[in-house]
Design an enzyme around this catalytic site. Structure first.
Site, PDB file in Angstrom:
ATOM      1  N   ASP A  72     -19.563   1.340 -16.074  1.00  0.00           N
ATOM      2  CA  ASP A  72     -19.468   0.017 -16.683  1.00  0.00           C
ATOM      3  C   ASP A  72     -20.616  -0.857 -16.215  1.00  0.00           C
ATOM      4  O   ASP A  72     -21.051  -0.772 -15.066  1.00  0.00           O
ATOM      5  CB  ASP A  72     -18.137  -0.645 -16.315  1.00  0.00           C
ATOM      6  CG  ASP A  72     -16.968   0.078 -16.945  1.00  0.00           C
ATOM      7  OD1 ASP A  72     -17.114   0.519 -18.095  1.00  0.00           O
ATOM      8  OD2 ASP A  72     -15.931   0.215 -16.293  1.00  0.00           O
ATOM      9  N   ARG A 116     -21.413  -2.900  -4.954  1.00  0.00           N
ATOM     10  CA  ARG A 116     -22.140  -3.786  -5.853  1.00  0.00           C
ATOM     11  C   ARG A 116     -23.221  -4.497  -5.056  1.00  0.00           C
ATOM     12  O   ARG A 116     -22.990  -5.544  -4.434  1.00  0.00           O
ATOM     13  CB  ARG A 116     -21.175  -4.770  -6.526  1.00  0.00           C
ATOM     14  CG  ARG A 116     -20.182  -4.045  -7.444  1.00  0.00           C
ATOM     15  CD  ARG A 116     -19.233  -4.979  -8.153  1.00  0.00           C
ATOM     16  NE  ARG A 116     -18.264  -4.223  -8.952  1.00  0.00           N
ATOM     17  CZ  ARG A 116     -17.178  -4.755  -9.513  1.00  0.00           C
ATOM     18  NH1 ARG A 116     -16.923  -6.048  -9.358  1.00  0.00           N
ATOM     19  NH2 ARG A 116     -16.359  -4.012 -10.222  1.00  0.00           N
ATOM     20  N   GLN A 162     -10.268  -1.691  -5.799  1.00  0.00           N
ATOM     21  CA  GLN A 162      -9.267  -2.199  -6.723  1.00  0.00           C
ATOM     22  C   GLN A 162      -8.422  -1.055  -7.274  1.00  0.00           C
ATOM     23  O   GLN A 162      -8.811   0.107  -7.203  1.00  0.00           O
ATOM     24  CB  GLN A 162      -9.911  -2.983  -7.865  1.00  0.00           C
ATOM     25  CG  GLN A 162     -10.773  -2.164  -8.811  1.00  0.00           C
ATOM     26  CD  GLN A 162     -11.428  -3.033  -9.880  1.00  0.00           C
ATOM     27  OE1 GLN A 162     -11.821  -4.173  -9.632  1.00  0.00           O
ATOM     28  NE2 GLN A 162     -11.572  -2.505 -11.081  1.00  0.00           N
ATOM     29  N   ASP A 199      -8.064 -12.841 -17.754  1.00  0.00           N
ATOM     30  CA  ASP A 199      -8.006 -12.746 -16.290  1.00  0.00           C
ATOM     31  C   ASP A 199      -6.732 -13.396 -15.767  1.00  0.00           C
ATOM     32  O   ASP A 199      -6.324 -14.459 -16.246  1.00  0.00           O
ATOM     33  CB  ASP A 199      -9.198 -13.468 -15.650  1.00  0.00           C
ATOM     34  CG  ASP A 199     -10.519 -12.750 -15.861  1.00  0.00           C
ATOM     35  OD1 ASP A 199     -10.496 -11.565 -16.271  1.00  0.00           O
ATOM     36  OD2 ASP A 199     -11.570 -13.372 -15.639  1.00  0.00           O
ATOM     37  N   GLU A 217      -9.327 -15.293  -8.753  1.00  0.00           N
ATOM     38  CA  GLU A 217      -9.064 -14.220  -9.712  1.00  0.00           C
ATOM     39  C   GLU A 217      -8.498 -12.988  -9.013  1.00  0.00           C
ATOM     40  O   GLU A 217      -9.072 -12.493  -8.043  1.00  0.00           O
ATOM     41  CB  GLU A 217     -10.342 -13.840 -10.450  1.00  0.00           C
ATOM     42  CG  GLU A 217     -10.150 -12.729 -11.477  1.00  0.00           C
ATOM     43  CD  GLU A 217     -11.447 -12.236 -12.073  1.00  0.00           C
ATOM     44  OE1 GLU A 217     -11.563 -11.025 -12.324  1.00  0.00           O
ATOM     45  OE2 GLU A 217     -12.375 -13.069 -12.274  1.00  0.00           O
ATOM     46  N   SER A 220      -8.692  -8.585 -13.859  1.00  0.00           N
ATOM     47  CA  SER A 220      -9.327  -8.663 -15.167  1.00  0.00           C
ATOM     48  C   SER A 220      -8.755  -7.520 -15.993  1.00  0.00           C
ATOM     49  O   SER A 220      -8.701  -6.380 -15.525  1.00  0.00           O
ATOM     50  CB  SER A 220     -10.846  -8.528 -15.033  1.00  0.00           C
ATOM     51  OG  SER A 220     -11.461  -8.485 -16.304  1.00  0.00           O
TER      52      SER A 220
END
Length: 344
Positions: free
Chosen positions: A56, A110, A125, A245, A258, A261
């Site tokens: 992604d 990331r 996650q 979200d 948050e 998502s």
């Protein structure tokens, strides 16, 4: 480096009890999520081959961590950024029937992340995906699944309180649904992030619908890749988007927070539309996109739920580094220590 230090912050759990509580939160939540949504746990990859379209690209600007693979004649592999498209392929591979799905532990790096109280180089996650019918590609069905997930959040918060009485529940009984367009109309002079803050503070827990598409004011509330969530289809509220979200109010950080998502995924029609809208029609030649366009992948709904984010929220921590091991600049470590924030 962007840091916020709560005034007179003092962790409610010491390091030893924090580690115990992290395990409790993760074990309890995933077991209940699995039962609530009827999800089977599967093993996930840490990396995939570059150029297949399986990885992604999130907001489209993040660079995936990559490396050459000797046994593949130095073909590049990429550390996953999320597993939205991979999961859909697994639904087909495992032959998962309608009404059932899969979940997995997703671990990612990331490298472009701006480090802060809530952002780390390391991402963990629960990624989940569930097979649906064409009749379930509706806003009402999306809301139903959001409420199911929220019920698991409430259950987990209560059980954390039962085991650690200092951690008092704060989530409202119900989650409020609001479209990104409505927020823009309500707060025209605020940024998207500021709108989220206002909504989360007002309601305690909100699901913001329709993230990824261009709104009437010409803005995009937040970026979404064009090839997993459906953010362009019209819905029954008169707006566009079948995704969103889950955001809660974080009283420790005094801001919106948050947790997840998610959304109904693109079908053939929505994929073609969103690739055209984003000028990325060349992706039709990639493995994942070919399979979807040929009808080889099931219709689905899915999302990601941050593990460290969940632990951080339920354990009332001020920094994500209090619940996960990662890399932090020395000056951040020292500043945090000066404010009673001990990074793992």
């Amino acid at each position: 480096m962007n840091l916020y230090f709560p005034e007179n912050y003092k962790p409610l759990l010491d390091l030893k009890n924090t580690e115990k509580a992290i395990k409790f939160v993760k074990d309890f939540f995933q077991e209940n999520l699995s039962a609530e949504l009827r999800l089977r746990r599967v093993t996930a990859p840490l990396f995939v081959l570059k150029g297949t379209g399986v990885n992604d690209d999130l907001n489209g600007v993040e660079r995936p961590v990559s490396f050459p693979v000797k046994e593949f004649d130095d073909q590049e592999a990429e550390v996953v950024q999320s597993l939205a498209k991979w999961k859909r392929m697994m639904l087909a591979k495992y032959g998962i029937p309608v009404g059932y799905g899969i979940y997995t532990d997703m671990n990612a790096i990331r490298a472009d992340e701006e480090l802060s109280n809530i952002h780390s180089l390391y991402v963990d996650q629960w990624d989940w995906e569930k097979v649906i019918t064409s009749d379930q590609r509706t806003l009402d069905f999306l809301k139903k699944v959001v409420r199911q997930i929220y019920s698991v959040l409430l259950r987990t918060e209560f059980m954390v309180y039962e085991n650690y009485p200092k951690l008092k529940p704060s989530l409202p009984d119900e989650i409020t649904f609001i479209h990104a367009e409505e927020l823009a109309e309500r707060y025209p002079d605020l940024t998207s992030k500021e709108r989220e803050d206002e909504a989360a503070k007002a309601y305690g827990a909100v699901f913001i619908i329709g993230i990824g598409g261009t709104m009437a004011n010409g803005e995009v509330h937040d970026g979404r890749a064009p090839d997993y969530d459906d953010w362009s289809s019209s819905n029954s509220d008169g707006y566009k988007g079948l995704n969103g979200d889950i955001i809660v109010w974080n009283s420790i950080l005094n801001r919106s927070f948050e947790l997840s998502s998610m959304g109904i995924r693109v079908d053939k029609k929505a994929l073609e539309k969103q690739l055209k809208l984003t000028g990325t029609e060349e992706r039709k030649q990639l493995l994942f996109h070919k399979k979807l366009l040929k009808g080889e992948l099931p219709l689905s709904i899915g999302g990601g739920i941050g593990q460290s984010r969940l632990c951080m929220y339920f354990l009332r921590k001020a920094h994500i580094g209090e619940v996960q091991a990662s890399l932090w600049p020395e000056d951040m470590v020292q500043q945090c220590a000066d404010h009673n924030i001990v990074l793992v």
